[in-house]
Structure formats: structure tokens, C-alpha cells
Design a protein around this motif. Sequence first.
Motif, mmCIF file in Angstrom:
data_model
loop_
_atom_site.group_PDB
_atom_site.id
_atom_site.type_symbol
_atom_site.label_atom_id
_atom_site.label_comp_id
_atom_site.label_asym_id
_atom_site.label_seq_id
_atom_site.Cartn_x
_atom_site.Cartn_y
_atom_site.Cartn_z
ATOM 1 N N VAL A 278 1.097 -1.204 0.030
ATOM 2 C CA VAL A 278 -0.051 -0.005 0.004
ATOM 3 C C VAL A 278 0.955 1.259 -0.027
ATOM 4 C CG1 VAL A 278 -1.792 1.258 1.209
ATOM 5 C CG2 VAL A 278 -1.930 -1.276 1.161
ATOM 6 N N GLY A 279 0.698 2.131 -1.053
ATOM 7 C CA GLY A 279 1.225 3.392 -0.880
ATOM 8 C C GLY A 279 1.170 4.083 0.239
ATOM 9 N N ARG A 280 2.340 4.677 0.956
ATOM 10 C CA ARG A 280 2.390 5.339 2.294
ATOM 11 C C ARG A 280 1.816 6.563 2.102
ATOM 12 N NH1 ARG A 280 6.845 5.665 -0.783
ATOM 13 N NH2 ARG A 280 7.981 7.452 -0.707
ATOM 14 N N LYS A 281 1.790 7.233 1.026
ATOM 15 C CA LYS A 281 1.232 8.635 0.683
ATOM 16 C C LYS A 281 -0.187 8.599 0.183
ATOM 17 C CE LYS A 281 5.746 10.731 0.206
ATOM 18 N NZ LYS A 281 6.403 11.381 -0.786
ATOM 19 N N SER A 282 -0.421 7.811 -1.032
ATOM 20 C CA SER A 282 -1.497 7.610 -1.570
ATOM 21 C C SER A 282 -2.646 6.676 -1.178
ATOM 22 C CB SER A 282 -1.176 7.054 -3.213
ATOM 23 O OG SER A 282 -0.709 5.604 -3.140
ATOM 24 N N ALA A 283 -2.050 5.632 -0.482
ATOM 25 C CA ALA A 283 -2.989 4.637 0.237
ATOM 26 C C ALA A 283 -3.452 3.684 -0.881
ATOM 27 C CB ALA A 283 -4.124 5.074 1.063
ATOM 28 N N LYS A 284 -3.191 3.835 -2.004
ATOM 29 C CA LYS A 284 -3.422 2.938 -3.254
ATOM 30 C C LYS A 284 -2.545 1.625 -3.066
ATOM 31 C CE LYS A 284 -4.425 6.611 -6.419
ATOM 32 N NZ LYS A 284 -3.823 7.309 -7.746
ATOM 33 N N HIS B 287 15.900 5.105 -2.953
ATOM 34 C CA HIS B 287 15.317 3.639 -3.006
ATOM 35 C C HIS B 287 14.214 3.790 -3.754
ATOM 36 C CE1 HIS B 287 17.927 2.554 0.426
ATOM 37 N NE2 HIS B 287 17.564 3.742 0.954
ATOM 38 N N PRO B 288 13.619 2.490 -4.168
ATOM 39 C CA PRO B 288 12.237 2.490 -4.808
ATOM 40 C C PRO B 288 11.230 2.694 -3.929
ATOM 41 C CG PRO B 288 13.384 0.113 -4.611
ATOM 42 C CD PRO B 288 14.351 1.233 -4.122
ATOM 43 N N ALA B 289 10.112 2.914 -4.793
ATOM 44 C CA ALA B 289 9.129 3.505 -3.812
ATOM 45 C C ALA B 289 8.480 2.317 -3.122
ATOM 46 C CB ALA B 289 7.712 3.977 -4.780
ATOM 47 N N TRP B 290 8.370 0.898 -3.635
ATOM 48 C CA TRP B 290 7.925 -0.049 -3.041
ATOM 49 C C TRP B 290 8.528 -0.221 -1.516
ATOM 50 C CZ3 TRP B 290 11.240 -4.017 -1.936
ATOM 51 C CH2 TRP B 290 12.210 -4.266 -2.754
ATOM 52 N N TYR B 291 9.810 -0.098 -1.741
ATOM 53 C CA TYR B 291 10.827 -0.402 -0.615
ATOM 54 C C TYR B 291 10.379 0.756 0.458
ATOM 55 C CZ TYR B 291 14.880 -0.217 2.657
ATOM 56 O OH TYR B 291 15.659 -0.193 3.825
ATOM 57 N N LEU B 292 10.289 1.893 0.240
ATOM 58 C CA LEU B 292 9.870 2.954 1.229
ATOM 59 C C LEU B 292 8.414 2.485 1.918
ATOM 60 C CD1 LEU B 292 10.868 6.092 -0.780
ATOM 61 C CD2 LEU B 292 12.038 4.960 1.198
ATOM 62 N N ASN B 293 7.519 2.000 0.958
ATOM 63 C CA ASN B 293 5.993 1.774 1.239
ATOM 64 C C ASN B 293 6.342 0.563 2.169
ATOM 65 O OD1 ASN B 293 4.953 3.610 -0.308
ATOM 66 N ND2 ASN B 293 4.704 2.472 -1.983
ATOM 67 N N ILE B 294 6.942 -0.528 2.217
ATOM 68 C CA ILE B 294 6.835 -1.545 3.057
ATOM 69 C C ILE B 294 7.539 -1.077 4.440
ATOM 70 C CG2 ILE B 294 6.654 -3.398 1.229
ATOM 71 C CD1 ILE B 294 9.678 -4.161 2.226
#
Length: 166
Positions: free
Chosen positions: A54-60, A87-94
Motif C-alpha cells: 500500500v502506498g504510504r502517501k496515496s493509500a493505493k 530507494h524504490p517506492a515499493w521499499y519505502l512503502n513496505i
Amino acid sequence: MADADAAAIRATRGDWISEHLETYLTSGGTRGHILDLSEVGGRKLTTHCLIKCVGRKSAKVYVRPLIYGNVGGEIVIVASKGGADTHPAWYLNILESKTIGVQIATEAFEATWREPEGEERHRVWEYMAHLYPPYLSYQRSTSRQIPLVMLAPVRPIDVFSADGLR
């Protein structure tokens, strides 16, 4: 590698990545799990998983195909972003989640995650660089330490679908 360089590489491969994701999702995982990456310096039989976060900013909800390895029953993914300086966005999201979704071929599960440290990290990095040799040049091209993420299955979940994903 500058982020602009990494972005240019991703742009040229963007359609390929989107096609790979679509193939994996629409086949329920019967296709897309193993790909020949020898043309880009990888191995002929390279395994890929899907991660759902889940996107940390978008919640998508986002699903991304990634190369993976298996170390002691844990799935290992590499946050390389092609050697970009960020870093890739997916990493920041997890980093913002306790668990993520993972699909390998036709099986999906919820997983906890952790990052290996010290000697374990060194061993895991060597293993992943053996599976996909371009990781070595990616690491040389950036000053950041490319993160490794180890995933431990918690419970089975439904395989992923393309409905509502970005």
C-alpha cells in the motif's frame, strides 16, 4: 548512477515490466514466474515474484514484479532500482507496513519482512548477486547501500488480480 539515468533505463524497459506484470496477473501466476534475463546480463532461468503493498502517501494498492531468491525458507528481494541514488517506492512503502502480500507462481501469502545485517547480509547479497549479476554493477553505480528484504510467509491469501491496481 544518477536517478535520471535509472529513470531512462526504466522508461525503455517500462513496457516490458508492464507486460510482465500483466502476464503474471492474468495467468494467475502460471506464466511470468520464470523469465530469461540473459539478454540483460541475468540468468536464463530467473525467478520472479509479485509483491503487493500500500502506498504510504496515496493509500493505493500497488503490485510489482521482482526477482527473488530463497534463503533458508525466506524469500529475498532486492531494492536496487537499477542502481539509482534513491530507494524504490515499493521499499519505502513496505517500511511503513508490518506485512506485505507476496505471490510466487500460483501461490500467494501474507509475509512479514526484515532486513538482514552484518555477516548474514553479506552472505545474502552474494547469493542474490549470483542469481542476478547486474546487482553488482547497480551497487557500484550508487553510494547508497542497496537494501535486501527477507520475507517470511505468515498465512496463505488469494492470488493477485489486476482489479484496482496501479
